[in-house]
Design a protein around this motif. Structure first.
Motif, PDB file in Angstrom:
ATOM      1  N   LEU A  48       8.195  62.432  12.085  1.00 32.55           N
ATOM      2  CA  LEU A  48       9.471  61.742  11.873  1.00 32.55           C
ATOM      3  C   LEU A  48       9.387  60.252  12.204  1.00 32.55           C
ATOM      4  O   LEU A  48       9.838  59.403  11.421  1.00 32.55           O
ATOM      5  CB  LEU A  48      10.535  62.422  12.749  1.00 32.55           C
ATOM      6  CG  LEU A  48      11.959  61.914  12.652  1.00 32.55           C
ATOM      7  CD1 LEU A  48      12.484  62.030  11.219  1.00 32.55           C
ATOM      8  CD2 LEU A  48      12.852  62.704  13.596  1.00 32.55           C
ATOM      9  N   THR A  51       7.373  58.494   9.595  1.00 34.51           N
ATOM     10  CA  THR A  51       8.147  58.406   8.351  1.00 34.51           C
ATOM     11  C   THR A  51       9.199  57.309   8.437  1.00 34.51           C
ATOM     12  O   THR A  51       9.344  56.497   7.504  1.00 34.51           O
ATOM     13  CB  THR A  51       8.813  59.768   8.049  1.00 34.51           C
ATOM     14  OG1 THR A  51       7.794  60.759   7.906  1.00 34.51           O
ATOM     15  CG2 THR A  51       9.642  59.717   6.772  1.00 34.51           C
ATOM     16  N   GLU A  52       9.930  57.268   9.564  1.00 31.50           N
ATOM     17  CA  GLU A  52      10.987  56.254   9.715  1.00 31.50           C
ATOM     18  C   GLU A  52      10.390  54.841   9.776  1.00 31.50           C
ATOM     19  O   GLU A  52      10.917  53.907   9.154  1.00 31.50           O
ATOM     20  CB  GLU A  52      11.817  56.521  10.985  1.00 31.50           C
ATOM     21  CG  GLU A  52      12.564  57.840  10.999  1.00 31.50           C
ATOM     22  CD  GLU A  52      13.681  57.933   9.964  1.00 31.50           C
ATOM     23  OE1 GLU A  52      13.968  56.919   9.301  1.00 31.50           O
ATOM     24  OE2 GLU A  52      14.244  59.034   9.808  1.00 31.50           O
ATOM     25  N   LEU A  99      22.734  52.191  16.936  1.00 35.33           N
ATOM     26  CA  LEU A  99      23.620  53.220  16.388  1.00 35.33           C
ATOM     27  C   LEU A  99      25.063  52.976  16.807  1.00 35.33           C
ATOM     28  O   LEU A  99      25.997  53.345  16.112  1.00 35.33           O
ATOM     29  CB  LEU A  99      23.177  54.616  16.843  1.00 35.33           C
ATOM     30  CG  LEU A  99      23.879  55.790  16.148  1.00 35.33           C
ATOM     31  CD1 LEU A  99      23.533  55.835  14.679  1.00 35.33           C
ATOM     32  CD2 LEU A  99      23.563  57.099  16.809  1.00 35.33           C
ATOM     33  N   GLU A 104      29.905  57.056  11.914  1.00 37.33           N
ATOM     34  CA  GLU A 104      29.164  58.319  11.735  1.00 37.33           C
ATOM     35  C   GLU A 104      28.862  58.613  10.275  1.00 37.33           C
ATOM     36  O   GLU A 104      27.887  59.288   9.969  1.00 37.33           O
ATOM     37  CB  GLU A 104      29.968  59.477  12.330  1.00 37.33           C
ATOM     38  CG  GLU A 104      29.787  59.604  13.836  1.00 37.33           C
ATOM     39  CD  GLU A 104      30.576  60.762  14.418  1.00 37.33           C
ATOM     40  OE1 GLU A 104      31.513  61.234  13.755  1.00 37.33           O
ATOM     41  OE2 GLU A 104      30.254  61.166  15.539  1.00 37.33           O
ATOM     42  N   ASP A 106      28.220  56.294   7.902  1.00 41.32           N
ATOM     43  CA  ASP A 106      27.388  55.305   7.223  1.00 41.32           C
ATOM     44  C   ASP A 106      26.174  56.021   6.631  1.00 41.32           C
ATOM     45  O   ASP A 106      25.646  56.964   7.231  1.00 41.32           O
ATOM     46  CB  ASP A 106      26.899  54.228   8.205  1.00 41.32           C
ATOM     47  CG  ASP A 106      27.983  53.205   8.510  1.00 41.32           C
ATOM     48  OD1 ASP A 106      29.027  53.244   7.834  1.00 41.32           O
ATOM     49  OD2 ASP A 106      27.789  52.393   9.420  1.00 41.32           O
ATOM     50  N   ARG A 110      20.048  54.770  10.416  1.00 43.32           N
ATOM     51  CA  ARG A 110      19.716  55.698  11.495  1.00 43.32           C
ATOM     52  C   ARG A 110      18.242  55.683  11.879  1.00 43.32           C
ATOM     53  O   ARG A 110      17.866  56.216  12.915  1.00 43.32           O
ATOM     54  CB  ARG A 110      20.095  57.132  11.105  1.00 43.32           C
ATOM     55  CG  ARG A 110      21.574  57.346  11.005  1.00 43.32           C
ATOM     56  CD  ARG A 110      21.929  58.788  10.646  1.00 43.32           C
ATOM     57  NE  ARG A 110      23.368  58.912  10.561  1.00 43.32           N
ATOM     58  CZ  ARG A 110      24.087  58.582   9.486  1.00 43.32           C
ATOM     59  NH1 ARG A 110      23.471  58.145   8.415  1.00 43.32           N
ATOM     60  NH2 ARG A 110      25.392  58.686   9.491  1.00 43.32           N
ATOM     61  N   GLY A 111      17.389  55.079  11.056  1.00 44.33           N
ATOM     62  CA  GLY A 111      15.949  55.169  11.273  1.00 44.33           C
ATOM     63  C   GLY A 111      15.496  54.592  12.602  1.00 44.33           C
ATOM     64  O   GLY A 111      14.790  55.257  13.374  1.00 44.33           O
ATOM     65  N   HIS A 113      17.322  53.932  15.181  1.00 45.53           N
ATOM     66  CA  HIS A 113      17.951  54.707  16.267  1.00 45.53           C
ATOM     67  C   HIS A 113      17.117  55.953  16.588  1.00 45.53           C
ATOM     68  O   HIS A 113      16.886  56.274  17.753  1.00 45.53           O
ATOM     69  CB  HIS A 113      19.371  55.104  15.850  1.00 45.53           C
ATOM     70  CG  HIS A 113      19.956  56.182  16.708  1.00 45.53           C
ATOM     71  ND1 HIS A 113      20.363  55.955  18.005  1.00 45.53           N
ATOM     72  CD2 HIS A 113      20.158  57.507  16.477  1.00 45.53           C
ATOM     73  CE1 HIS A 113      20.806  57.091  18.518  1.00 45.53           C
ATOM     74  NE2 HIS A 113      20.697  58.036  17.617  1.00 45.53           N
ATOM     75  N   ILE A 114      16.660  56.646  15.553  1.00 44.37           N
ATOM     76  CA  ILE A 114      15.849  57.854  15.752  1.00 44.37           C
ATOM     77  C   ILE A 114      14.558  57.491  16.486  1.00 44.37           C
ATOM     78  O   ILE A 114      14.149  58.169  17.433  1.00 44.37           O
ATOM     79  CB  ILE A 114      15.554  58.529  14.388  1.00 44.37           C
ATOM     80  CG1 ILE A 114      16.838  59.167  13.842  1.00 44.37           C
ATOM     81  CG2 ILE A 114      14.437  59.552  14.499  1.00 44.37           C
ATOM     82  CD1 ILE A 114      16.734  59.641  12.404  1.00 44.37           C
ATOM     83  N   ARG A 117      15.231  56.884  20.117  1.00 41.19           N
ATOM     84  CA  ARG A 117      15.535  58.111  20.860  1.00 41.19           C
ATOM     85  C   ARG A 117      14.280  58.908  21.183  1.00 41.19           C
ATOM     86  O   ARG A 117      14.210  59.577  22.208  1.00 41.19           O
ATOM     87  CB  ARG A 117      16.507  58.992  20.048  1.00 41.19           C
ATOM     88  CG  ARG A 117      17.931  58.483  19.999  1.00 41.19           C
ATOM     89  CD  ARG A 117      18.667  58.630  21.332  1.00 41.19           C
ATOM     90  NE  ARG A 117      18.686  60.002  21.846  1.00 41.19           N
ATOM     91  CZ  ARG A 117      19.586  60.917  21.534  1.00 41.19           C
ATOM     92  NH1 ARG A 117      20.569  60.615  20.709  1.00 41.19           N
ATOM     93  NH2 ARG A 117      19.535  62.126  22.049  1.00 41.19           N
ATOM     94  N   LEU A 118      13.292  58.850  20.298  1.00 44.03           N
ATOM     95  CA  LEU A 118      12.123  59.724  20.450  1.00 44.03           C
ATOM     96  C   LEU A 118      10.949  59.050  21.149  1.00 44.03           C
ATOM     97  O   LEU A 118      10.051  59.730  21.639  1.00 44.03           O
ATOM     98  CB  LEU A 118      11.668  60.249  19.079  1.00 44.03           C
ATOM     99  CG  LEU A 118      12.701  61.091  18.320  1.00 44.03           C
ATOM    100  CD1 LEU A 118      12.126  61.541  16.987  1.00 44.03           C
ATOM    101  CD2 LEU A 118      13.122  62.301  19.148  1.00 44.03           C
TER     102      LEU A 118
END
Lengths: 140, 111
Positions: A48, A51-52, A99, A104, A106, A110-111, A113-114, A117-118
């Protein structure tokens, strides 16, 4: 000697390569000898994050220019997973991609932000004539 | 994107026949949904049971469909999420936006 796994790949500026690089990321996690956490979850997260980060480089940094390229470096030791994604674009302000600024419903945004987070550390900077998105995750 | 669609009265069931939803195929998926909206369809069930991986572009396409369906006084509902796909909705808080069901039957009964 601590085990180190390293990957260095350059791809054309095309989204068709996303699945290939994601699978390489998943395979890399399965090759980590001593990782004791949930390997399936880590493999999915690496797929992920790659990919982002690559999508961001292709579509936003390199603005879908077919003449530009993306370099991906992955280095995994027993302690850390380090990813660097180099683009040839003008760069962007990472601090503006939050984010909290989003609704919510949009459709985009989000990329990053993800990735935040990870991963434990995320940094975007100029590197010679390119930009590099650097991401580090502690494995222990 | 490879899809299988089936009409059940005024509901369109869309089975996504791809393992990945990402920036490479999500733009096409948005266009495929827009074609259905143009035909007057506005009640959609998206069956994600074959999808193993979804990124922010795939989620964005589903949000686009959700907004288009809502704007036409219809709805877009999801079912069959694998655990890792479900976790993506929680990571991005989109589980609070979509109606998510275990099975196609449950999603269909909710209309």
């Amino acid at each position: 000697m601590p085990e180190t796994v390293e990957v260095d790949i350059t791809i054309p500026n095309q989204t068709r390569y996303l699945g290939l690089i994601g699978r390489i990321g998943e395979d890399l996690v399965h090759s980590l000898g001593r990782y004791t956490g949930d390997r399936e979850v880590l493999a999915y997260h690496l797929n992920l994050v790659l990919t982002e980060a690559i999508t961001n480089a292709i579509c936003h940094a390199n603005e879908n220019d077919p003449n530009k390229r993306i370099q991906i470096k992955i280095s995994a030791t027993e302690e850390t997973l380090s990813i660097k994604v180099f683009d040839e674009g003008e760069g962007f302000d990472l601090a503006k991609r939050q984010l909290g600024d989003m609704c919510e419903t949009d459709e985009c945004g989000r990329g990053i932000h993800i990735i935040r987070r990870l991963m434990d550390q995320v940094n975007y900077r100029r590197s010679d004539k390119r930009n590099v998105l650097e991401m580090v995750k502690k494995l222990y | 994107m490879q899809l299988k669609t089936e009409e059940i009265e005024d509901i369109v069931l869309i089975e996504i026949q791809e393992e990945r939803m990402d920036a490479h195929n999500s733009g096409t998926f948005k266009e495929q949904m827009l074609a259905l909206f143009d035909e007057g369809k506005c009640k959609l069930i998206i069956d994600l049971s074959a999808v193993r991986f979804v990124d922010s572009s795939g989620l964005g396409a589903l949000v686009s469909g959700f907004k288009n369906a809502s704007a036409r006084e219809g709805s877009l509902k999801l079912c069959g999420l694998q655990p890792q796909v479900r976790s993506m909705f929680e990571l991005t808080r989109l589980h609070r936006v979509f109606e998510i069901f275990v099975s196609v039957d449950e999603a269909q009964e909710s209309f």
